[in-house]
Scaffold this active site. Sequence first.
Site, PDB file in Angstrom:
ATOM      1  N   LEU A   1      11.356 -20.324  -5.313  1.00 46.73           N
ATOM      2  CA  LEU A   1      10.413 -19.430  -4.617  1.00 46.73           C
ATOM      3  C   LEU A   1       9.075 -19.497  -5.349  1.00 46.73           C
ATOM      4  O   LEU A   1       9.038 -19.424  -6.575  1.00 46.73           O
ATOM      5  CB  LEU A   1      10.923 -17.982  -4.641  1.00 46.73           C
ATOM      6  CG  LEU A   1       9.944 -16.923  -4.116  1.00 46.73           C
ATOM      7  CD1 LEU A   1       9.840 -16.967  -2.586  1.00 46.73           C
ATOM      8  CD2 LEU A   1      10.373 -15.509  -4.541  1.00 46.73           C
TER       9      LEU A   1
ATOM     10  N   HIS B   1       2.726   3.417  -8.949  1.00 51.03           N
ATOM     11  CA  HIS B   1       2.589   1.980  -9.231  1.00 51.03           C
ATOM     12  C   HIS B   1       3.827   1.465  -9.975  1.00 51.03           C
ATOM     13  O   HIS B   1       4.302   0.362  -9.709  1.00 51.03           O
ATOM     14  CB  HIS B   1       1.323   1.715 -10.057  1.00 51.03           C
ATOM     15  CG  HIS B   1       0.056   2.088  -9.333  1.00 51.03           C
ATOM     16  ND1 HIS B   1      -0.202   1.688  -8.050  1.00 51.03           N
ATOM     17  CD2 HIS B   1      -1.018   2.829  -9.707  1.00 51.03           C
ATOM     18  CE1 HIS B   1      -1.387   2.156  -7.663  1.00 51.03           C
ATOM     19  NE2 HIS B   1      -1.884   2.863  -8.651  1.00 51.03           N
TER      20      HIS B   1
ATOM     21  N   ASP C   1       0.827  -1.204   0.000  1.00 55.91           N
ATOM     22  CA  ASP C   1       0.000   0.000   0.000  1.00 55.91           C
ATOM     23  C   ASP C   1       0.866   1.261   0.000  1.00 55.91           C
ATOM     24  O   ASP C   1       1.977   1.256   0.555  1.00 55.91           O
ATOM     25  CB  ASP C   1      -0.897  -0.013   1.252  1.00 55.91           C
ATOM     26  CG  ASP C   1      -2.116   0.885   1.081  1.00 55.91           C
ATOM     27  OD1 ASP C   1      -2.295   1.443  -0.019  1.00 55.91           O
ATOM     28  OD2 ASP C   1      -2.866   1.039   2.049  1.00 55.91           O
TER      29      ASP C   1
HETATM   30  C1  FPP Z   1      -1.850   0.147  -3.463  1.00 57.68           C
HETATM   31  O1  FPP Z   1      -1.387   1.480  -3.402  1.00 57.68           O
HETATM   32  C2  FPP Z   1      -1.312  -0.520  -4.648  1.00 57.68           C
HETATM   33  C3  FPP Z   1      -2.042  -1.085  -5.647  1.00 57.68           C
HETATM   34  C4  FPP Z   1      -3.511  -1.129  -5.675  1.00 57.68           C
HETATM   35  C5  FPP Z   1      -1.384  -1.680  -6.826  1.00 57.68           C
HETATM   36  C6  FPP Z   1      -0.179  -2.504  -6.483  1.00 57.68           C
HETATM   37  C7  FPP Z   1       0.477  -2.936  -7.731  1.00 57.68           C
HETATM   38  C8  FPP Z   1       1.795  -2.919  -7.932  1.00 57.68           C
HETATM   39  C9  FPP Z   1       2.803  -2.537  -6.932  1.00 57.68           C
HETATM   40  C10 FPP Z   1       2.299  -3.408  -9.212  1.00 57.68           C
HETATM   41  C11 FPP Z   1       2.687  -4.841  -9.028  1.00 57.68           C
HETATM   42  C12 FPP Z   1       2.716  -5.544 -10.284  1.00 57.68           C
HETATM   43  C13 FPP Z   1       2.848  -6.880 -10.378  1.00 57.68           C
HETATM   44  C14 FPP Z   1       2.787  -7.511 -11.719  1.00 57.68           C
HETATM   45  C15 FPP Z   1       3.018  -7.761  -9.195  1.00 57.68           C
HETATM   46  P1  FPP Z   1      -2.440   2.664  -3.496  1.00 57.68           P
HETATM   47  O2  FPP Z   1      -2.608   3.030  -4.921  1.00 57.68           O
HETATM   48  O3  FPP Z   1      -3.684   2.254  -2.781  1.00 57.68           O
HETATM   49  O4  FPP Z   1      -1.704   3.794  -2.724  1.00 57.68           O
HETATM   50  P2  FPP Z   1      -2.377   4.937  -1.836  1.00 57.68           P
HETATM   51  O5  FPP Z   1      -3.002   4.248  -0.644  1.00 57.68           O
HETATM   52  O6  FPP Z   1      -1.215   5.776  -1.459  1.00 57.68           O
HETATM   53  O7  FPP Z   1      -3.371   5.644  -2.693  1.00 57.68           O
END
Ligand code: FPP
Length: 256
Positions: free
Chosen positions: A137, A43, A26
């Site tokens: 893994l 992201h 997050d």
């Molecule tokens: C939450 O942060 C994150 C997500 C909903 C997306 C997570 C995806 C990735 C890290 C890409 C991973 C890719 C692969 C293929 C594994 P948020 O957007 O909710 O952040 P915020 O709370 O600060 O708004």
Amino acid sequence: MAQENVQAEVQPTQLALPRHVAIIMDGNGRWAKKKNLPRYMGHREGVKAVRRIVSACQKRGIEALTLFAFSSENWRRPKTEVGLLMDLFVHTLKKEVNRLDRNGVHIRFIGNLTAFDPKLRSLMDIAEQQTAHNHRLTLVIAVNYGGRWDLAEAARRLAARAMAGELEVDDIDSEALGGELCIADLPEPDLFIRTGGEQRISNFLLWQLAYTELYFTDLLWPDFTDAAFSEALQSFASRQRRFGQTGDQIEQSKRA
Ligand code: FPP
């Protein structure tokens, strides 16, 4: 005798490496906002953190890593952000699968995959098939996943088997239900990490986290480094997992 005592002292930290770590990644959006960048850049930076933590797990001999990449609730985000996230998944899969394969990573996806675009689904299938022989893994990526969905699916499958006469209703117990869930073949997560400051499970692996040690950090996911992961592992190593027993019982079984 003295030697035995030394071993008893060092064993807990040596033995206390989690076999399976589950992470809610997050804070990507806030990371980008802090830098006056579009959320999408957060992201993208988050993918770099995924790479780091996959390597960190491999380096330490952790068997399984489950990442919550897209929850069933994330469809409620603005259409453009959802679209960009899907593009990022496609791009990341195309770019990373061969490298992960070479490094002995077995990739698996859990969640209701029927909701995704056929192009993305086919990339997921290819990634799973190409890496199925790997054992170093297991990397589980939860997409369009929800813990309640997982439980409802398991209940539905058991009900179908009972209706078909393959199973007695009285045989539906926690072992039967647990056995129908996603990743039932993996050890349950020993350590759950959530970055970004929120202290919630957010419909992640509800059943599978029953005895998992929970670790929350204010660090935003793109800032989650190998050193930060080490801190989480140290916190895990310092905890006494009792699984319903008393602390004295655990100490006694360690000495036995
Ligand atoms: C939450 O942060 C994150 C997500 C909903 C997306 C997570 C995806 C990735 C890290 C890409 C991973 C890719 C692969 C293929 C594994 P948020 O957007 O909710 O952040 P915020 O709370 O600060 O708004």
